[in-house]
Design a protein around this motif. Sequence first.
Motif, PDB file in Angstrom:
ATOM      1  N   TYR A  35      23.617 -26.311  61.326  1.00  0.00           N
ATOM      2  CA  TYR A  35      24.070 -27.618  60.868  1.00  0.00           C
ATOM      3  C   TYR A  35      22.921 -28.471  60.680  1.00  0.00           C
ATOM      4  O   TYR A  35      22.113 -28.501  61.293  1.00  0.00           O
ATOM      5  CB  TYR A  35      25.101 -28.241  61.888  1.00  0.00           C
ATOM      6  N   GLN A  36      22.871 -28.801  59.373  1.00  0.00           N
ATOM      7  CA  GLN A  36      21.788 -29.834  58.770  1.00  0.00           C
ATOM      8  C   GLN A  36      22.374 -30.995  58.238  1.00  0.00           C
ATOM      9  O   GLN A  36      23.390 -30.651  57.302  1.00  0.00           O
ATOM     10  CB  GLN A  36      20.787 -28.899  57.930  1.00  0.00           C
ATOM     11  N   ASP A  37      21.782 -32.396  58.293  1.00  0.00           N
ATOM     12  CA  ASP A  37      22.476 -33.112  57.671  1.00  0.00           C
ATOM     13  C   ASP A  37      21.711 -33.727  56.557  1.00  0.00           C
ATOM     14  O   ASP A  37      22.144 -34.511  55.616  1.00  0.00           O
ATOM     15  CB  ASP A  37      22.517 -34.499  58.553  1.00  0.00           C
ATOM     16  N   ASN A  38      20.757 -32.731  55.830  1.00  0.00           N
ATOM     17  CA  ASN A  38      20.065 -33.247  54.569  1.00  0.00           C
ATOM     18  C   ASN A  38      19.728 -31.885  53.969  1.00  0.00           C
ATOM     19  O   ASN A  38      18.406 -31.703  54.000  1.00  0.00           O
ATOM     20  CB  ASN A  38      18.920 -34.174  55.165  1.00  0.00           C
ATOM     21  N   ARG A  61      25.343 -27.244  54.439  1.00  0.00           N
ATOM     22  CA  ARG A  61      25.370 -28.327  55.639  1.00  0.00           C
ATOM     23  C   ARG A  61      25.459 -27.498  57.026  1.00  0.00           C
ATOM     24  O   ARG A  61      24.967 -27.708  57.869  1.00  0.00           O
ATOM     25  CB  ARG A  61      26.430 -29.321  55.271  1.00  0.00           C
TER      26      ARG A  61
END
Length: 356
Positions: A68-71, A83
């Motif tokens: 999971y990545q926020d950017n 995301r």
Amino acid sequence: MLLCSVQKNKTVFLRHRLIGSACLMLCGIAIAGVANASPLTLPNPLTFSAGPSGKIDVQGIASGMAFYQDNPQGSPGTLGAKREGADITNGMVIIQKENGPIQFDIQAGAYSFPTLAASIPSASGSTNEFGALPVAYLKIVPSSNFSVEIGQLPTLIGVEDGFTYQNINIERGLLWDMEPIISRGIQFNASAGPLSASLSLNDGYFSNRYNVMSGSLSYAINGSNTLGLYADGALGKSRTTSNDSAYSSYGNESQIYGVDYEYSSGPWLIEPYFQYMHTPKSTHLGIPHAFDNYGGALLADYSFTQTISLGARAEYLEVGGKTGEGLNAIASSLTDLPADSHAWSITLTPTYQSGG
């Protein structure tokens, strides 16, 4: 894993922060010469008799990553633009012959190179860089302290290795990002007492132009401490052009120098290293000004038990050049960071392993 990095203008440069987890499944052992920074203890390969040729080892590796990545930083439609997602990181078969005067190493399959500050890659995209046969070489061993390797070889440069299962951390670091991964060429290896050295004439960043010299030298101070040096650069004026097959024509033009120190004793592995890269002005590659990248990293791994360990990495990278010199795209292709910027990262990798 956690990545935090900042530019000189104090804005946050967070390419992707993984706060999910990665899961590994391994069957068989990794290739010989697994990085010292790997916490994994892998089982023995399957061994078959090849008649007069001796014994052949057959090994397999399967691993995957969920994130999971926020950017997200990837291009639309790619894995790195999502995301959350999942993908294979290794799906390979390894065949080796490690006995006798004539040996070989063949590694085939799919793989990916997840790296801090870069968009998360897919296995299909990474595999296209070196093909489905990323490592394949013949090894001639006339004596116990000398050998020659010819073919598609892992680089001598840097501390972290190419494939995920070879390292403490699943994602490679900021300094690894600007190093060659695999090169075609010839490599000479020699050892004498505590000294070990390798010298290679190769095509650098897979350019198919054999004008790059790489070398490494290590000195085993004692059973726990080792000091190493490495260097890489083109012989004379580089003949690389933007039309070459190199995945980094700018990298083939550059020079890399590094020093590393390893302490390994009991449950501890500690390995700091410093790396410097110089990219000269080049009219034929469109590099308007020379610039330098340099940084340092500290890798560490602590084994709490035979099944539980904690890997960690802290890094700092300074990217040279000045604003307005037209170096942003060039610097970014080497480091995934713009010119005249700096970044730092902290990575933690709790690891559990039971058998294979």
